[in-house]
Design a protein around this motif. Structure first.
Motif, short mmCIF file in Angstrom:
data_model
loop_
_atom_site.label_atom_id
_atom_site.label_comp_id
_atom_site.label_asym_id
_atom_site.label_seq_id
_atom_site.Cartn_x
_atom_site.Cartn_y
_atom_site.Cartn_z
N ILE A 113 0.88 -1.18 0.00
CA ILE A 113 0.00 0.00 0.00
C ILE A 113 0.92 1.23 0.00
CG2 ILE A 113 -1.80 1.27 1.23
CD1 ILE A 113 -2.68 -1.39 2.48
N ASP A 114 0.80 2.04 -1.05
CA ASP A 114 1.71 3.19 -1.23
C ASP A 114 3.17 2.74 -1.19
OD1 ASP A 114 -0.44 4.94 -1.38
OD2 ASP A 114 -0.47 5.29 0.79
N ASP A 115 3.43 1.61 -1.87
CA ASP A 115 4.78 1.04 -1.98
C ASP A 115 5.37 0.62 -0.64
OD1 ASP A 115 4.86 1.28 -4.73
OD2 ASP A 115 5.56 3.36 -4.62
N LYS A 116 4.54 0.43 0.35
CA LYS A 116 5.02 -0.03 1.66
C LYS A 116 4.27 -1.32 2.02
CE LYS A 116 6.10 4.60 3.44
NZ LYS A 116 5.69 5.33 2.23
N PRO A 117 5.01 -2.35 2.52
CA PRO A 117 4.37 -3.64 2.82
C PRO A 117 3.48 -3.57 4.07
CG PRO A 117 6.68 -3.68 3.48
CD PRO A 117 6.46 -2.37 2.78
N HIS A 118 2.29 -4.16 3.95
CA HIS A 118 1.35 -4.25 5.07
C HIS A 118 0.83 -5.68 5.15
CE1 HIS A 118 1.33 0.10 4.44
NE2 HIS A 118 0.67 0.24 5.59
N MET A 119 0.49 -6.09 6.36
CA MET A 119 -0.21 -7.38 6.47
C MET A 119 -1.68 -7.10 6.77
SD MET A 119 0.52 -9.18 10.12
CE MET A 119 0.44 -8.35 11.69
N ALA A 120 -2.55 -7.92 6.18
CA ALA A 120 -3.99 -7.76 6.37
C ALA A 120 -4.46 -8.63 7.54
CB ALA A 120 -4.73 -8.15 5.10
N LYS A 121 -5.37 -8.11 8.33
CA LYS A 121 -5.95 -8.86 9.44
C LYS A 121 -7.46 -8.68 9.43
CE LYS A 121 -6.45 -10.94 13.46
NZ LYS A 121 -6.33 -12.40 13.57
N THR A 122 -8.19 -9.79 9.38
CA THR A 122 -9.65 -9.75 9.42
C THR A 122 -10.11 -9.83 10.87
OG1 THR A 122 -9.81 -10.83 7.27
CG2 THR A 122 -11.78 -10.86 8.64
N LEU A 123 -11.01 -8.92 11.24
CA LEU A 123 -11.50 -8.85 12.62
C LEU A 123 -13.02 -9.01 12.66
CD1 LEU A 123 -9.43 -5.73 13.71
CD2 LEU A 123 -8.93 -8.11 14.31
N SER A 124 -13.51 -9.69 13.68
CA SER A 124 -14.95 -9.80 13.91
C SER A 124 -15.33 -8.83 15.01
CB SER A 124 -15.30 -11.23 14.33
OG SER A 124 -16.68 -11.34 14.62
N ILE A 125 -16.23 -7.90 14.69
CA ILE A 125 -16.59 -6.85 15.66
C ILE A 125 -18.11 -6.63 15.66
CG2 ILE A 125 -14.39 -5.63 15.39
CD1 ILE A 125 -15.91 -3.61 13.62
N LYS A 163 -22.74 -9.23 14.85
CA LYS A 163 -21.34 -9.29 14.46
C LYS A 163 -21.16 -9.09 12.95
CE LYS A 163 -19.27 -10.41 18.42
NZ LYS A 163 -18.16 -9.63 18.99
N GLY A 164 -20.01 -8.53 12.60
CA GLY A 164 -19.63 -8.38 11.21
C GLY A 164 -18.12 -8.42 11.10
N GLU A 165 -17.61 -8.50 9.89
CA GLU A 165 -16.16 -8.57 9.69
C GLU A 165 -15.64 -7.29 9.06
OE1 GLU A 165 -15.22 -12.08 7.47
OE2 GLU A 165 -15.25 -13.36 9.27
N THR A 166 -14.45 -6.90 9.48
CA THR A 166 -13.77 -5.78 8.84
C THR A 166 -12.29 -6.16 8.71
OG1 THR A 166 -13.44 -3.39 8.89
CG2 THR A 166 -13.17 -4.55 10.98
N ILE A 167 -11.58 -5.45 7.85
CA ILE A 167 -10.16 -5.73 7.61
C ILE A 167 -9.35 -4.49 7.96
CG2 ILE A 167 -8.42 -6.34 5.88
CD1 ILE A 167 -10.62 -7.75 4.32
N ILE A 168 -8.23 -4.72 8.66
CA ILE A 168 -7.28 -3.64 8.89
C ILE A 168 -5.95 -4.03 8.25
CG2 ILE A 168 -8.38 -2.82 11.02
CD1 ILE A 168 -6.12 -4.28 12.56
N TYR A 169 -5.14 -3.02 7.96
CA TYR A 169 -3.83 -3.25 7.35
C TYR A 169 -2.76 -2.71 8.28
CZ TYR A 169 -6.61 -4.28 3.26
OH TYR A 169 -7.52 -4.82 2.39
N ILE A 170 -1.84 -3.60 8.70
CA ILE A 170 -0.82 -3.26 9.69
C ILE A 170 0.51 -3.06 8.97
CG2 ILE A 170 0.42 -4.11 11.72
CD1 ILE A 170 -2.14 -5.78 12.34
N PRO A 171 1.15 -1.86 9.10
CA PRO A 171 2.42 -1.60 8.40
C PRO A 171 3.55 -2.47 8.95
CG PRO A 171 1.88 0.21 9.88
CD PRO A 171 0.69 -0.69 9.88
N MET A 172 4.25 -3.18 8.07
CA MET A 172 5.30 -4.10 8.49
C MET A 172 6.53 -3.36 9.05
SD MET A 172 4.15 -7.12 8.18
CE MET A 172 5.61 -8.16 8.21
N ARG A 173 6.64 -2.06 8.79
CA ARG A 173 7.78 -1.31 9.34
C ARG A 173 7.74 -1.27 10.87
NH1 ARG A 173 4.39 2.89 7.48
NH2 ARG A 173 3.77 4.35 9.14
#
Length: 528
Positions: free
Chosen positions: A344-356, A364-374
């Motif tokens: 994302i914007d040339d920077k590596p991220h890992m995706a994590k699906t969350l139930s909230i 309940k529903g699912e959403t995704i967040i992206y965590i910067p690997m830096r």
């Protein structure tokens, strides 16, 4: 039991003579008759529905057949017999049932839904209790089989659901499609509904009672139970998305389906209802024509999910091969830990699906967040990106100096979902996120020839082993094919199992190819 299968198979063959593209319908009508469960034949006029009913009745010794074409002017007298005038003079309302349905062990009712409530309500009592109330007397009805037919399903709002639910098997009877078969019926214009069957083959009443009792001792396999659970869940999902045409299957119907599978297995000489019998289920689930293809797909998907030919030998081979691959990677190459990420914007991220929670009702529903690997391995809180790739304070994360990231949710969000846009300063723990990785080969290591030869010997043994496993599985399937195939399942339907088996073999062949590729890799590796 083995002789029973051969006998029933011969009966089906005789009953199907000249009835092109009707063999499966004949077989299932016979199955429902032996099981004592009513059956519904659905299709246009002139498709041999009444013909099939008469044919199947001839498979039973001393059968008393009653057939009637229903219409809106039909009266109870037409079905259950006229009122006895002699008894009426004595103030007794008694019917003369001889030659009518209450006196018959085999009944065919055409255009059943055109009948009157008085007839259908009495019919429901006969199906449920096998008794007919004639005046003050309750008469035990000898009915073995009730076959109904119509070119329509029962209309809504007429109170026919309870009766329709009793017809466990429902079969679509179409006009002949195959050109050669169509030409055969043009030639054969004197087909007789009467068929000659030896008394030795015919089923006596005592045998009918015995079959129905002994079928109860047949077990339902764990695989079939899993298939039924998956079918049930799929139907519920279909009903959520298609509220205008839901598929309704009562608990009573599921119980009767189980009994049909037991009876089919018993007549096939099996002590347990297995996956090869489960294909029969789709004939018992649909209520409307719109359901037919849907339930076929649902049933077949459930079977496909449960069709597993993996055995201990295969699983042990896979475990051994995986260890060999890991050992070769470690001993043949310099490796580097590499994470599965998304740029994302040339920077590596890992995706994590969350139930909230998504609303104030706790749904309940699912959403995704992206965590910067830096941030990997660092300490301190940071904010991830949301599904729109924007930084969000609805969540906060912390690797805390490790490769395991804690994910926390804003308290107001946890309480109110996305209803409130107000953010609190307090967060609650939600979940952990661990980045997935694989060991990437960076460069080859120099290897001693002795070590290389030992691995070559090992991989050759693995290739030989999986080749023998494939041969054994093929041999076992070929030997058991005749035993596995139900006499109530068409060749076309059984071919679906053969296709699944072939897919399984293709997967094993692919794994064998992986082993051969690894062998080539070992052979080409440089040695000291």
């Amino acid at each position: 039991m083995k002789n029973t299968k051969s006998r029933i198979e011969k009966i089906i063959k005789l009953l199907s003579e000249g009835l092109y593209e009707r063999e499966e319908i004949v077989a299932l009508t016979l199955l429902s008759s032996i099981a004592g469960k009513p059956i519904f034949l659905y299709g246009p006029p002139g498709t041999a529905k009444s013909f099939i009913a008469k044919r199947v009745s001839s498979a039973f010794k001393d059968s008393k057949y009653f057939g009637y074409l229903m219409q809106r002017f039909s009266t109870p007298e037409d079905i259950f017999g006229p009122i006895s005038l002699e008894e009426l003079k004595k103030d007794k309302y008694v019917r003369k049932i001889e030659g009518y349905l209450p006196d018959s062990d085999f009944a065919f009712l055409d255009e059943i839904w055109k009948s009157t409530p008085a007839i259908l309500n009495t019919l429901l009592t006969i199906i449920n209790e096998r008794v007919f109330k004639n005046g003050y007397e309750e008469i035990k009805v000898p009915l073995k089989a009730l076959i109904s037919a119509s070119n329509e399903t029962p209309p809504e709002g007429q109170g026919l659901e309870a009766l329709y639910d009793r017809f466990i098997i429902r079969l679509l009877v179409n006009n002949i499609k195959n050109k050669d078969n169509f030409e055969k019926i043009l030639e054969n214009t004197q087909l007789d509904s009467y068929i000659e069957i030896d008394d030795e083959l015919k089923i006596s009443t005592d045998e009918w009672v015995s079959f129905r009792k002994e079928a109860n001792s047949v077990k339902i396999s764990k695989t079939v139970i899993d298939i039924i659970h998956n079918i049930k869940l799929s139907i519920e999902k279909f009903n959520e998305d298609n509220r205008d045409i839901p598929i309704y299957v009562s608990d009573r119907r599921w119980q009767n389906i189980s009994y049909l599978l037991k009876m089919s297995s018993y007549l096939n000489g099996k002590k347990e209802a297995d996956i090869y019998e489960s294909i029969l289920i789709y004939n018992c689930l649909w209520s409307l024509e719109e359901h037919i293809e849907v339930v076929k797909k649902i049933v077949w998907n459930a079977i496909n999910m449960s069709y597993d030919l993996n055995n201990q030998n295969i699983n042990e081979w896979r475990d051994s091969f995986k260890k060999i691959q890991e050992n070769i990677d470690n001993e043949f190459y310099n490796l580097e830990k590499t994470y599965d990420t998304e740029n994302i914007d040339d920077k590596p991220h890992m995706a994590k699906t969350l139930s909230i929670n998504i609303d104030e009702y706790g749904n309940k529903g699912e959403t995704i967040i992206y965590i910067p690997m830096r941030q990997l391995g660092k300490k301190g809180y940071f904010y991830p990106l949301d599904i729109g790739r924007n930084q969000t304070r609805k969540f906060r994360c912390n690797f805390n100096g490790s490769d395991k990231c804690s994910v926390e949710i804003n308290c107001s969000i946890a309480a109110n979902g996305f209803v409130s846009n107000m953010l609190s300063r307090n967060y609650e723990f939600l979940d952990f996120a661990v980045p997935e990785f694989y060991m990437k080969k960076v460069s080859p290591k120099k290897l001693k020839k002795k070590k290389k030869d030992s691995y070559l010997k090992l991989i050759n043994s693995m290739i030989s082993s999986i080749n023998n496993i494939i041969i054994d599985i093929k041999d076992d399937f070929d030997k058991s094919k005749i035993t596995n195939k139900s006499i109530f399942v068409s060749d076309e339907e059984f071919n679906l199992f053969i296709d699944m088996f072939n897919n399984h073999i293709e997967n094993l062949e692919s794994e064998k190819l992986d082993a051969e590729r690894l062998k080539s890799e070992i052979e080409n590796h440089e040695t000291i």
